[in-house]
Design an enzyme around this catalytic site. Structure first.
Site, PDB file in Angstrom:
ATOM      1  N   GLY A 186       0.847  -1.289   0.056  1.00  0.00           N
ATOM      2  CA  GLY A 186       0.002  -0.132   0.054  1.00  0.00           C
ATOM      3  C   GLY A 186       0.798   1.203  -0.040  1.00  0.00           C
TER       4      GLY A 186
ATOM      5  N   ARG B 195     -14.191 -17.472 -10.445  1.00  0.00           N
ATOM      6  CA  ARG B 195     -13.801 -16.091 -10.623  1.00  0.00           C
ATOM      7  C   ARG B 195     -14.757 -15.394 -10.838  1.00  0.00           C
ATOM      8  NH1 ARG B 195      -9.633 -13.945 -15.331  1.00  0.00           N
ATOM      9  NH2 ARG B 195     -11.311 -14.117 -16.564  1.00  0.00           N
TER      10      ARG B 195
ATOM     11  N   MET C  42      -3.051  -7.156  -7.338  1.00  0.00           N
ATOM     12  CA  MET C  42      -2.451  -8.327  -8.175  1.00  0.00           C
ATOM     13  C   MET C  42      -3.088  -9.449  -8.698  1.00  0.00           C
ATOM     14  SD  MET C  42       0.493  -6.848  -7.967  1.00  0.00           S
ATOM     15  CE  MET C  42       1.721  -8.267  -8.422  1.00  0.00           C
TER      16      MET C  42
ATOM     17  N   LEU D 285      -8.015  -9.256 -13.963  1.00  0.00           N
ATOM     18  CA  LEU D 285      -9.367  -9.076 -14.295  1.00  0.00           C
ATOM     19  C   LEU D 285     -10.232  -9.446 -15.332  1.00  0.00           C
ATOM     20  CD1 LEU D 285      -9.429  -5.755 -12.183  1.00  0.00           C
ATOM     21  CD2 LEU D 285     -10.434  -7.916 -11.460  1.00  0.00           C
TER      22      LEU D 285
ATOM     23  N   HIS E 149       1.944   0.304 -13.214  1.00  0.00           N
ATOM     24  CA  HIS E 149       2.916  -0.775 -13.403  1.00  0.00           C
ATOM     25  C   HIS E 149       4.289  -0.432 -13.587  1.00  0.00           C
ATOM     26  CE1 HIS E 149       3.801  -4.722 -15.388  1.00  0.00           C
ATOM     27  NE2 HIS E 149       4.627  -4.156 -15.849  1.00  0.00           N
TER      28      HIS E 149
ATOM     29  N   ASP F  53      -1.754  -5.284 -18.770  1.00  0.00           N
ATOM     30  CA  ASP F  53      -0.833  -4.196 -18.727  1.00  0.00           C
ATOM     31  C   ASP F  53      -0.448  -3.515 -20.403  1.00  0.00           C
ATOM     32  OD1 ASP F  53      -0.198  -4.684 -16.167  1.00  0.00           O
ATOM     33  OD2 ASP F  53       1.317  -6.205 -16.498  1.00  0.00           O
TER      34      ASP F  53
ATOM     35  N   GLU G 112       6.958   6.026  -8.903  1.00  0.00           N
ATOM     36  CA  GLU G 112       5.542   5.800  -8.987  1.00  0.00           C
ATOM     37  C   GLU G 112       4.697   6.803  -7.965  1.00  0.00           C
ATOM     38  OE1 GLU G 112       4.446   1.772  -8.159  1.00  0.00           O
ATOM     39  OE2 GLU G 112       6.541   0.853  -8.987  1.00  0.00           O
TER      40      GLU G 112
END
Ligand code: GRF
Length: 214
Positions: free
Chosen positions: A16, A69, A94, A97, A113, A149, A178
């Protein structure tokens, strides 16, 4: 339509630190958003503590409690949509989807990313960059699309790869960037400066060069 600051839901799976950077800029008033909820797919994610300490609502959608899923994603989607967010932020989430899930949030879901996409999608990006002898590495903020990605790039930051770098030292250098470009991209979105047309990011009414660096 709700008024006030942009409602944002943040999805995490772990440490986080990006979440913390977003929280700090929200608290300082730099980021004009309201973090409606932080949702983790793992009950042990350290980021949940950070959110709770900041007085932000948290929720766990534990993937281990779902055999399929589809059921997991339905549960996650319900949790997110409870808050009717204008933006969904994947901050170290992580889990890949499904196309259907991603399409539901098309144009309002972004991810960070740790590489200069399209180079090094997937995992272990820092070690792979070192092994390949790269001299430049970095981080990318992008809209999430069904291709993992590979969504349209919003912002990138470059860092050098130094001769004695380990994956750990390189990751730390990238992480610093980031924490700079992710809140920056969220701010642009909140200020309505970003959009997607025909699969390309537009910024302030102009197509954005996907390989620029910020
Ligand atoms: C970051 O390196 C991010 O780029 C990647 O996962 C990591 C999450 O770190 N997607 P943190 O949980 O934000 O500290």
């Amino acid at each position: 339509m709700a008024s006030g600051p942009l409602a944002v839901v943040i999805l995490i799976s772990g440490r986080g630190s990006n979440l913390q950077a977003i929280i700090e800029q929200t608290q300082s008033g730099e980021l004009p958003i309201r973090i409606s909820c932080v949702i983790s797919n793992r009950p042990d994610a350290m980021g949940l503590e950070l959110a709770a300490q900041a007085g932000i609502r948290t929720s766990i959608v534990d993937q281990r409690h779902y055999a399929e899923r589809d059921a997991f994603e339905a549960g996650l989607r319900q949790q997110i949509d409870n808050f009717n967010p204008g933006l969904v932020v994947l901050a170290g989430f992580m889990r890949v989807l499904s196309t259907e899930f991603v399409q539901h949030y098309q144009g309002r879901m972004i991810n960070i990313h740790p590489s200069l996409l399209p180079a090094y999608p997937g995992l272990n990006t820092h070690q792979r960059a070192i092994d390949a002898g790269e001299t430049l590495h970095g981080a990318t903020v992008h809209f999430v699309t069904a291709d993992v990605d590979a969504g349209p790039v919003i912002a990138q930051a470059q860092v050098p790869v130094l001769p004695d770098d380990t994956a750990c030292s390189l990751a730390a250098r990238v992480l610093e960037q980031e924490h700079r470009i992710f809140p920056m991209a969220i701010k642009w979105f909140a200020e309505n400066r970003l959009s997607i047309h025909n699969g390309r990011v537009w910024f302030d009414g102009h197509p954005r060069d996907p390989f620029h660096s910020d």
